[in-house]
Motif scaffolding. Structure first.
Motif, PDB file in Angstrom:
ATOM      1  N   MET A 270       6.607  -4.290   3.259  1.00  0.00           N
ATOM      2  CA  MET A 270       6.354  -3.994   4.716  1.00  0.00           C
ATOM      3  C   MET A 270       6.535  -2.313   4.946  1.00  0.00           C
ATOM      4  SD  MET A 270       8.267  -6.951   6.949  1.00  0.00           S
ATOM      5  CE  MET A 270       8.155  -6.176   8.546  1.00  0.00           C
ATOM      6  N   HIS A 271       7.495  -1.923   4.199  1.00  0.00           N
ATOM      7  CA  HIS A 271       7.743  -0.444   4.177  1.00  0.00           C
ATOM      8  C   HIS A 271       6.805   0.424   3.486  1.00  0.00           C
ATOM      9  CE1 HIS A 271      11.666   0.468   6.006  1.00  0.00           C
ATOM     10  NE2 HIS A 271      12.014  -0.793   5.167  1.00  0.00           N
ATOM     11  N   GLN A 272       6.042  -0.229   2.635  1.00  0.00           N
ATOM     12  CA  GLN A 272       4.896   0.294   1.757  1.00  0.00           C
ATOM     13  C   GLN A 272       3.414   0.403   2.897  1.00  0.00           C
ATOM     14  OE1 GLN A 272       4.859   2.237  -0.957  1.00  0.00           O
ATOM     15  NE2 GLN A 272       7.132   1.933  -1.126  1.00  0.00           N
ATOM     16  N   ILE A 273       3.255  -0.699   3.472  1.00  0.00           N
ATOM     17  CA  ILE A 273       2.265  -0.813   4.338  1.00  0.00           C
ATOM     18  C   ILE A 273       2.300   0.019   5.564  1.00  0.00           C
ATOM     19  CG2 ILE A 273       1.202  -2.308   6.005  1.00  0.00           C
ATOM     20  CD1 ILE A 273       2.065  -4.748   3.854  1.00  0.00           C
ATOM     21  N   THR A 274       3.559  -0.072   6.092  1.00  0.00           N
ATOM     22  CA  THR A 274       3.600   0.908   7.139  1.00  0.00           C
ATOM     23  C   THR A 274       3.664   2.370   7.112  1.00  0.00           C
ATOM     24  OG1 THR A 274       6.224   0.613   7.335  1.00  0.00           O
ATOM     25  CG2 THR A 274       4.793  -1.089   8.555  1.00  0.00           C
ATOM     26  N   LYS A 275       3.576   2.493   6.042  1.00  0.00           N
ATOM     27  CA  LYS A 275       3.835   4.477   5.573  1.00  0.00           C
ATOM     28  C   LYS A 275       2.507   5.101   6.219  1.00  0.00           C
ATOM     29  CE  LYS A 275       6.379   4.736   1.236  1.00  0.00           C
ATOM     30  NZ  LYS A 275       6.166   4.996  -0.097  1.00  0.00           N
ATOM     31  N   ARG A 276       1.472   4.055   6.177  1.00  0.00           N
ATOM     32  CA  ARG A 276       0.103   4.502   6.660  1.00  0.00           C
ATOM     33  C   ARG A 276      -0.265   4.089   8.011  1.00  0.00           C
ATOM     34  NH1 ARG A 276      -1.149   0.362   2.882  1.00  0.00           N
ATOM     35  NH2 ARG A 276      -2.301  -1.340   4.151  1.00  0.00           N
ATOM     36  N   PHE A 277       0.814   3.473   8.767  1.00  0.00           N
ATOM     37  CA  PHE A 277       0.867   3.279  10.195  1.00  0.00           C
ATOM     38  C   PHE A 277       0.650   4.393  11.080  1.00  0.00           C
ATOM     39  CE2 PHE A 277       2.812   0.632  13.818  1.00  0.00           C
ATOM     40  CZ  PHE A 277       1.641  -0.001  14.114  1.00  0.00           C
ATOM     41  N   LYS A 278      -0.211   4.747  11.825  1.00  0.00           N
ATOM     42  CA  LYS A 278      -0.340   6.083  12.480  1.00  0.00           C
ATOM     43  C   LYS A 278       0.480   6.059  13.743  1.00  0.00           C
ATOM     44  CE  LYS A 278      -3.832   7.448   9.850  1.00  0.00           C
ATOM     45  NZ  LYS A 278      -3.414   7.550   8.536  1.00  0.00           N
ATOM     46  N   ILE A 279       0.822   5.126  14.403  1.00  0.00           N
ATOM     47  CA  ILE A 279       1.722   5.287  15.788  1.00  0.00           C
ATOM     48  C   ILE A 279       3.152   5.113  15.228  1.00  0.00           C
ATOM     49  CG2 ILE A 279      -0.066   4.628  17.215  1.00  0.00           C
ATOM     50  CD1 ILE A 279       1.170   1.878  17.288  1.00  0.00           C
ATOM     51  N   LYS A 280       3.972   5.895  16.104  1.00  0.00           N
ATOM     52  CA  LYS A 280       5.348   5.672  15.939  1.00  0.00           C
ATOM     53  C   LYS A 280       6.019   5.488  17.278  1.00  0.00           C
ATOM     54  CE  LYS A 280       5.282   7.793  11.640  1.00  0.00           C
ATOM     55  NZ  LYS A 280       4.921   6.768  10.649  1.00  0.00           N
ATOM     56  N   ARG A 281       7.302   4.710  17.054  1.00  0.00           N
ATOM     57  CA  ARG A 281       8.090   4.770  18.344  1.00  0.00           C
ATOM     58  C   ARG A 281       9.747   5.057  17.940  1.00  0.00           C
ATOM     59  NH1 ARG A 281      11.403   0.221  18.190  1.00  0.00           N
ATOM     60  NH2 ARG A 281      11.874  -0.222  20.384  1.00  0.00           N
TER      61      ARG A 281
END
Length: 143
Positions: free
Chosen positions: A128-139
């Motif tokens: 999941m950490h590897q996948i979300t590295k490229r996730f554009k939105i943050k919170r």
């Protein structure tokens, strides 16, 4: 008890009008949980979860989680997949509160964890950490 918001047959009919689902044949409140109201929705072929977000959840944060679950699903992480309504939106209002419908995952909570279970969770978390590295939105973490 974790069913804070009560729904009725009229609410279910409205859900069927705005979501591309088979006719919902039954709904039952899920008592486990502490924060949101959840219902198990059943059609002839499929089960879904209706989540009604209660006071503790900030409405501005909910779209982040819908997009995150969608991303994780597309990366083959086994988590609920949010269902889009006929307006191509994840979220809708019910009883004046924000709500969503997600796919149902078979399984149950574990009372006793083994080291193998911990390893499995760690492996999925790393993915999941590897996948979300490229996730554009943050919170911001509200905790």
């Amino acid at each position: 008890m974790a069913v804070y918001t009560k729904i009725n047959n009229s609410d279910i009919l409205n859900i069927n009008k705005i979501f591309p689902l088979e006719k919902i044949t039954s709904f039952i409140g899920i008592k486990k949980g502490i924060e949101n109201t959840n219902y198990l929705l059943r059609t002839k072929k499929t089960k879904y979860i209706l989540t009604i977000f209660e006071k503790r959840v900030a409405n501005k944060d909910v779209p982040f989680f819908m997009k995150l679950m969608d991303l994780l699903n597309s990366a083959k992480i086994n988590c609920p997949k949010p269902i889009k309504n006929l307006e191509n939106k994840y979220l809708f209002k019910i009883k004046g509160k924000l709500a969503c419908i997600v796919t149902f995952l078979d399984g149950k909570d574990k009372k006793i964890l083994t080291t193998k279970n911990c390893y499995q969770v760690g492996t999925i978390l790393a993915k999941m950490h590897q996948i979300t590295k490229r996730f554009k939105i943050k919170r911001e973490n509200s905790m």
